[in-house]
Scaffold this active site. Sequence first.
Site, PDB file in Angstrom:
ATOM      1  N   ARG A  68       0.900  -1.071   0.050  1.00 17.14           N
ATOM      2  CA  ARG A  68       0.012  -0.143  -0.038  1.00 17.14           C
ATOM      3  C   ARG A  68       0.885   1.202   0.251  1.00 17.14           C
ATOM      4  O   ARG A  68       1.777   1.458   0.826  1.00 17.14           O
ATOM      5  CB  ARG A  68      -0.834   0.022   1.179  1.00 17.14           C
ATOM      6  CG  ARG A  68      -1.653   1.233   1.372  1.00 17.14           C
ATOM      7  CD  ARG A  68      -2.460   1.262   2.676  1.00 17.14           C
ATOM      8  NE  ARG A  68      -3.667   0.411   2.673  1.00 17.14           N
ATOM      9  CZ  ARG A  68      -4.294   0.004   3.629  1.00 17.14           C
ATOM     10  NH1 ARG A  68      -3.974   0.298   4.732  1.00 17.14           N
ATOM     11  NH2 ARG A  68      -5.213  -0.746   3.515  1.00 17.14           N
ATOM     12  N   ARG A 182      -4.336   3.638  17.445  1.00 19.01           N
ATOM     13  CA  ARG A 182      -5.046   2.879  16.448  1.00 19.01           C
ATOM     14  C   ARG A 182      -4.825   3.630  15.031  1.00 19.01           C
ATOM     15  O   ARG A 182      -4.347   4.533  14.898  1.00 19.01           O
ATOM     16  CB  ARG A 182      -6.564   2.951  16.758  1.00 19.01           C
ATOM     17  CG  ARG A 182      -7.647   1.915  16.290  1.00 19.01           C
ATOM     18  CD  ARG A 182      -7.401   0.594  16.720  1.00 19.01           C
ATOM     19  NE  ARG A 182      -8.376  -0.294  16.321  1.00 19.01           N
ATOM     20  CZ  ARG A 182      -8.541  -0.986  15.067  1.00 19.01           C
ATOM     21  NH1 ARG A 182      -7.652  -1.036  14.575  1.00 19.01           N
ATOM     22  NH2 ARG A 182      -9.689  -1.679  15.137  1.00 19.01           N
ATOM     23  N   LYS A 183      -5.510   3.228  13.993  1.00 22.70           N
ATOM     24  CA  LYS A 183      -5.470   3.799  12.800  1.00 22.70           C
ATOM     25  C   LYS A 183      -6.009   5.305  12.885  1.00 22.70           C
ATOM     26  O   LYS A 183      -6.787   5.575  13.580  1.00 22.70           O
ATOM     27  CB  LYS A 183      -6.134   3.010  11.588  1.00 22.70           C
ATOM     28  CG  LYS A 183      -7.685   3.110  11.837  1.00 22.70           C
ATOM     29  CD  LYS A 183      -8.318   2.327  10.683  1.00 22.70           C
ATOM     30  CE  LYS A 183      -8.131   2.888   9.422  1.00 22.70           C
ATOM     31  NZ  LYS A 183      -9.165   2.386   8.115  1.00 22.70           N
ATOM     32  N   GLY A 441     -16.980  -6.222   2.396  1.00 17.74           N
ATOM     33  CA  GLY A 441     -17.150  -7.580   2.508  1.00 17.74           C
ATOM     34  C   GLY A 441     -17.361  -7.745   3.984  1.00 17.74           C
ATOM     35  O   GLY A 441     -17.488  -8.935   4.232  1.00 17.74           O
ATOM     36  N   CYS A 446     -14.471  -0.819   4.976  1.00 14.65           N
ATOM     37  CA  CYS A 446     -13.465  -0.408   4.180  1.00 14.65           C
ATOM     38  C   CYS A 446     -14.518   0.335   2.871  1.00 14.65           C
ATOM     39  O   CYS A 446     -13.874   1.449   2.221  1.00 14.65           O
ATOM     40  CB  CYS A 446     -12.553  -1.076   3.640  1.00 14.65           C
ATOM     41  SG  CYS A 446     -11.541  -2.005   5.069  1.00 14.65           S
ATOM     42  N   GLY A 447     -15.252  -0.126   2.340  1.00 19.42           N
ATOM     43  CA  GLY A 447     -16.126   0.013   1.205  1.00 19.42           C
ATOM     44  C   GLY A 447     -17.154   1.236   1.591  1.00 19.42           C
ATOM     45  O   GLY A 447     -18.032   1.537   1.002  1.00 19.42           O
TER      46      GLY A 447
HETATM   47 FE1  SRM Z   1      -9.644  -0.755   5.633  1.00 15.42          FE
HETATM   48  C1  SRM Z   1      -8.679  -3.060   7.887  1.00 15.42           C
HETATM   49  C2  SRM Z   1      -8.577  -2.554   3.003  1.00 15.42           C
HETATM   50  C3  SRM Z   1     -10.306   1.821   3.631  1.00 15.42           C
HETATM   51  C4  SRM Z   1     -11.894   0.552   7.906  1.00 15.42           C
HETATM   52  N1  SRM Z   1      -8.706  -2.491   5.386  1.00 15.42           N
HETATM   53  C5  SRM Z   1      -8.314  -3.143   6.306  1.00 15.42           C
HETATM   54  C6  SRM Z   1      -7.366  -4.320   5.923  1.00 15.42           C
HETATM   55  C7  SRM Z   1      -5.979  -3.951   6.040  1.00 15.42           C
HETATM   56  C8  SRM Z   1      -7.544  -5.700   6.586  1.00 15.42           C
HETATM   57  C9  SRM Z   1      -6.218  -6.564   6.364  1.00 15.42           C
HETATM   58  O1  SRM Z   1      -5.435  -6.717   6.859  1.00 15.42           O
HETATM   59  O2  SRM Z   1      -6.585  -7.393   5.370  1.00 15.42           O
HETATM   60  C10 SRM Z   1      -7.697  -4.322   4.476  1.00 15.42           C
HETATM   61  C11 SRM Z   1      -6.598  -4.831   3.406  1.00 15.42           C
HETATM   62  C12 SRM Z   1      -7.415  -5.730   2.331  1.00 15.42           C
HETATM   63  C13 SRM Z   1      -6.530  -5.642   1.118  1.00 15.42           C
HETATM   64  O3  SRM Z   1      -5.919  -6.954   0.815  1.00 15.42           O
HETATM   65  O4  SRM Z   1      -6.772  -4.852   0.124  1.00 15.42           O
HETATM   66  C14 SRM Z   1      -8.422  -2.865   4.293  1.00 15.42           C
HETATM   67  N2  SRM Z   1      -9.252  -0.478   3.547  1.00 15.42           N
HETATM   68  C15 SRM Z   1      -9.115  -1.194   2.668  1.00 15.42           C
HETATM   69  C16 SRM Z   1      -9.252  -0.694   1.386  1.00 15.42           C
HETATM   70  C17 SRM Z   1      -7.936  -1.157   0.396  1.00 15.42           C
HETATM   71  C18 SRM Z   1     -10.460  -0.892   0.838  1.00 15.42           C
HETATM   72  C19 SRM Z   1     -10.595  -0.526  -0.840  1.00 15.42           C
HETATM   73  O5  SRM Z   1     -10.837  -1.668  -1.396  1.00 15.42           O
HETATM   74  O6  SRM Z   1     -10.571   0.496  -1.092  1.00 15.42           O
HETATM   75  C20 SRM Z   1      -9.023   0.822   1.794  1.00 15.42           C
HETATM   76  C21 SRM Z   1      -7.649   1.322   1.696  1.00 15.42           C
HETATM   77  C22 SRM Z   1      -7.524   2.811   2.080  1.00 15.42           C
HETATM   78  C23 SRM Z   1      -5.973   3.543   1.854  1.00 15.42           C
HETATM   79  O7  SRM Z   1      -5.766   3.746   0.822  1.00 15.42           O
HETATM   80  O8  SRM Z   1      -5.429   3.550   2.956  1.00 15.42           O
HETATM   81  C24 SRM Z   1      -9.657   0.719   3.077  1.00 15.42           C
HETATM   82  N3  SRM Z   1     -10.908   0.998   5.710  1.00 15.42           N
HETATM   83  C25 SRM Z   1     -10.878   1.777   4.698  1.00 15.42           C
HETATM   84  C26 SRM Z   1     -11.857   2.902   5.236  1.00 15.42           C
HETATM   85  C27 SRM Z   1     -12.503   3.993   4.211  1.00 15.42           C
HETATM   86  C28 SRM Z   1     -12.125   5.299   4.484  1.00 15.42           C
HETATM   87  O9  SRM Z   1     -10.839   5.327   5.031  1.00 15.42           O
HETATM   88  O10 SRM Z   1     -12.706   6.190   4.018  1.00 15.42           O
HETATM   89  C29 SRM Z   1     -12.480   2.389   6.394  1.00 15.42           C
HETATM   90  C30 SRM Z   1     -13.576   3.142   7.260  1.00 15.42           C
HETATM   91  C31 SRM Z   1     -13.253   4.327   7.687  1.00 15.42           C
HETATM   92  C32 SRM Z   1     -12.391   4.283   9.109  1.00 15.42           C
HETATM   93  O11 SRM Z   1     -11.292   3.724   9.015  1.00 15.42           O
HETATM   94  O12 SRM Z   1     -12.829   4.764   9.597  1.00 15.42           O
HETATM   95  C33 SRM Z   1     -11.611   1.166   6.940  1.00 15.42           C
HETATM   96  N4  SRM Z   1     -10.085  -1.216   7.531  1.00 15.42           N
HETATM   97  C34 SRM Z   1     -10.980  -0.632   8.282  1.00 15.42           C
HETATM   98  C35 SRM Z   1     -11.159  -1.252   9.439  1.00 15.42           C
HETATM   99  C36 SRM Z   1     -11.816  -0.837  10.841  1.00 15.42           C
HETATM  100  C37 SRM Z   1     -11.124   0.102  11.506  1.00 15.42           C
HETATM  101  C38 SRM Z   1     -11.567   0.055  12.970  1.00 15.42           C
HETATM  102  O13 SRM Z   1     -11.555   1.380  13.653  1.00 15.42           O
HETATM  103  O14 SRM Z   1     -12.120  -0.616  13.476  1.00 15.42           O
HETATM  104  C39 SRM Z   1     -10.107  -2.272   9.344  1.00 15.42           C
HETATM  105  C40 SRM Z   1      -9.750  -3.309  10.684  1.00 15.42           C
HETATM  106  C41 SRM Z   1      -8.956  -2.644  11.646  1.00 15.42           C
HETATM  107  O15 SRM Z   1      -8.233  -1.692  11.590  1.00 15.42           O
HETATM  108  O16 SRM Z   1      -8.769  -3.280  12.865  1.00 15.42           O
HETATM  109  C42 SRM Z   1      -9.523  -2.250   8.141  1.00 15.42           C
HETATM  110 FE1  SF4 Z   2     -13.602  -6.270   5.427  1.00 18.53          FE
HETATM  111 FE2  SF4 Z   2     -12.090  -4.056   4.648  1.00 18.53          FE
HETATM  112 FE3  SF4 Z   2     -11.326  -6.483   3.912  1.00 18.53          FE
HETATM  113 FE4  SF4 Z   2     -13.478  -5.464   2.858  1.00 18.53          FE
HETATM  114  S1  SF4 Z   2     -11.298  -4.793   2.695  1.00 18.53           S
HETATM  115  S2  SF4 Z   2     -13.569  -7.472   3.590  1.00 18.53           S
HETATM  116  S3  SF4 Z   2     -14.124  -4.260   4.713  1.00 18.53           S
HETATM  117  S4  SF4 Z   2     -11.590  -5.711   6.033  1.00 18.53           S
END
Ligand code: SRM
Ligand code: SF4
Length: 522
Positions: A68, A182-183, A441, A446-447
């Site tokens: 990333r 946290r993030k 998903g 994240c979506g």
């Molecule tokens: Fe996300 C965790 C993908 C935007 C909330 N997110 C993850 C992980 C890293 C989990 C993992 O290790 O597998 C996912 C990686 C999957 C992969 O292989 O791609 C993942 N998040 C994504 C992306 C790629 C979704 C997408 O297809 O676009 C986005 C990457 C953004 C970036 O460039 O940095 C992405 N994630 C978001 C957003 C949307 C936003 O930021 O507008 C959110 C909700 C907003 C927020 O964070 O408040 C989001 N992701 C999470 C969470 C829940 C956070 C929490 O406080 O609980 C997790 C899980 C965690 O962090 O424990 C997570």
């Molecule tokens: Fe869940 Fe984020 Fe993975 Fe989508 S990319 S399946 S919302 S952790």
Amino acid sequence: MTTATEKKIKLNKIEKAKAAKDGLDIKDELENFSKIGWEAVDKTDLELRLKWFGIFYRPVTPGKFMLRLRIPSGIVNSQQMNVLAEIVQRYGDDGSADITTRQNIQLRGVRLEDIPEIFRKLKTSGLTSVQSGMDNVRNLTGSPVVGIDPDELVDTREIVQKLQDMITNNGEGNYAFSNLPRKFNIAVEGARDNSIHAEINDIAFVPAYKEGVLGFNVLVGGYLSAQRCAEAVPMNAWVPANDDVVELSRAILTVYTQNGLTEGLRESRAKARLMWLIDKWGMDKFRTEIEREFGKPLATAAPKDEITQDKKDHLGIHSQKQEGYSYVGLHVPMGRLSAETMFELARLAEVYGESEIRLTVEQNAIIPHIANENVEAFLGEPLLEKFTINPSTLTRSVISCTGARYCNFAIIETKQRALKFAQELDEELDIPNRVRIHWTGCPNSCGQAQAGDIGLLGTKVRKDGKPVEGVRVYTGGKVGKDAKLGSLLEKGIACDDLKPLLRNLLIEEFGAKLKEGVVIEP
Ligand code: SRM
Ligand code: SF4
């Protein structure tokens, strides 16, 4: 120093791992990891600390990592895009890239043995992936048409770049902010349409005039998660459009990270985002503590902000503020790129534009700076058959998280399904206005399911006595002016049964009509 044990604080598992060794500490070990191979890397380094460098171990595709990047405001130049395309190309069928919901790029199929060389290439081209995952500040978002939007209020490019440089220590890694509880998400908006989704960021700067001076009102605490979704709230603060944005962000991050332990943010991962600190202290105390760290009085918020427009999706041809030039927004189905399409985007930006490509939170791409007389030739390029400028209504606005193909948190497959549903319903229905369907998903969202006109969040449901892939359905999410999160309409429906529900919803709530000649079997 008061230790966590003395205060009887029970650090969560991730906090213990970070306390034992900071994520950034593995910087000098990356070369060695690349030599010994991923199977020999310590499990915590592999699954956790590599994320401080944007390297994500994927249990779904072991040995093939996701990388990333950080692309502030989604602005990337063609030389950088070529470098990214070359990396992906090396991995053949395993190689691809995604435009993310934070207008960022993730590469797929990456091998650990190549990391040192990849990092050298990224550095030379002015890119970094540092601190893009885990308990760090994520990609900084901004208007994707910053500097070219005729309605723009503030050109935020310099501010956003300075912010990234402060947070990452110019891409070298910054220990001051590498162990947040946290993030953390930060967005800086300079346009009138809230293109950044201010409401779901831990800090959002939105344009506002104070006594005739243009600056930003500050919102804090917005986030989405499995346990709680919170809209950002006003901090009653205004900053001018200058380095104060960077300094205020520094102050908020410092207060958040330094109080994480004493205020309980390092105990439960589910109660660790900035909003929990705001809840605990109340806004008055929060603001006072931030002001103290900021080192000077904070101006109170301007009475109103300048977010006056509905959110644009930037697809199609648009005039720029620079006379005689246009930007063209291309629809990238599900944000997925191949090496070939990345090379093509870079080439088109060079030939027709000024070697620049912009990415959007809708997972699409924009080529700016096209002289108006060249737009027609641009539209005739073969890539535009794949990445069209006017896709059908639902296809145009559907977005999706990674889902089961690569993400081990996923409960359902998302991207393919999202596209298929959109295309099939577009075939059946005439839909008068844009309807933004957001697929995600799992409950991490994240979506951004809660931001969609319709949000679909993966879950397991029982059908005929068996567990099958399903979704929770949200409606009513609004973006742009007066943005708000949607609410739950249906708590679980099998994906196989979803189409009639969506069709009815589109007809009843969004004015869709069956196309002539389309007959739906009961
Ligand atoms: Fe996300 C965790 C993908 C935007 C909330 N997110 C993850 C992980 C890293 C989990 C993992 O290790 O597998 C996912 C990686 C999957 C992969 O292989 O791609 C993942 N998040 C994504 C992306 C790629 C979704 C997408 O297809 O676009 C986005 C990457 C953004 C970036 O460039 O940095 C992405 N994630 C978001 C957003 C949307 C936003 O930021 O507008 C959110 C909700 C907003 C927020 O964070 O408040 C989001 N992701 C999470 C969470 C829940 C956070 C929490 O406080 O609980 C997790 C899980 C965690 O962090 O424990 C997570
Ligand atoms: Fe869940 Fe984020 Fe993975 Fe989508 S990319 S399946 S919302 S952790």
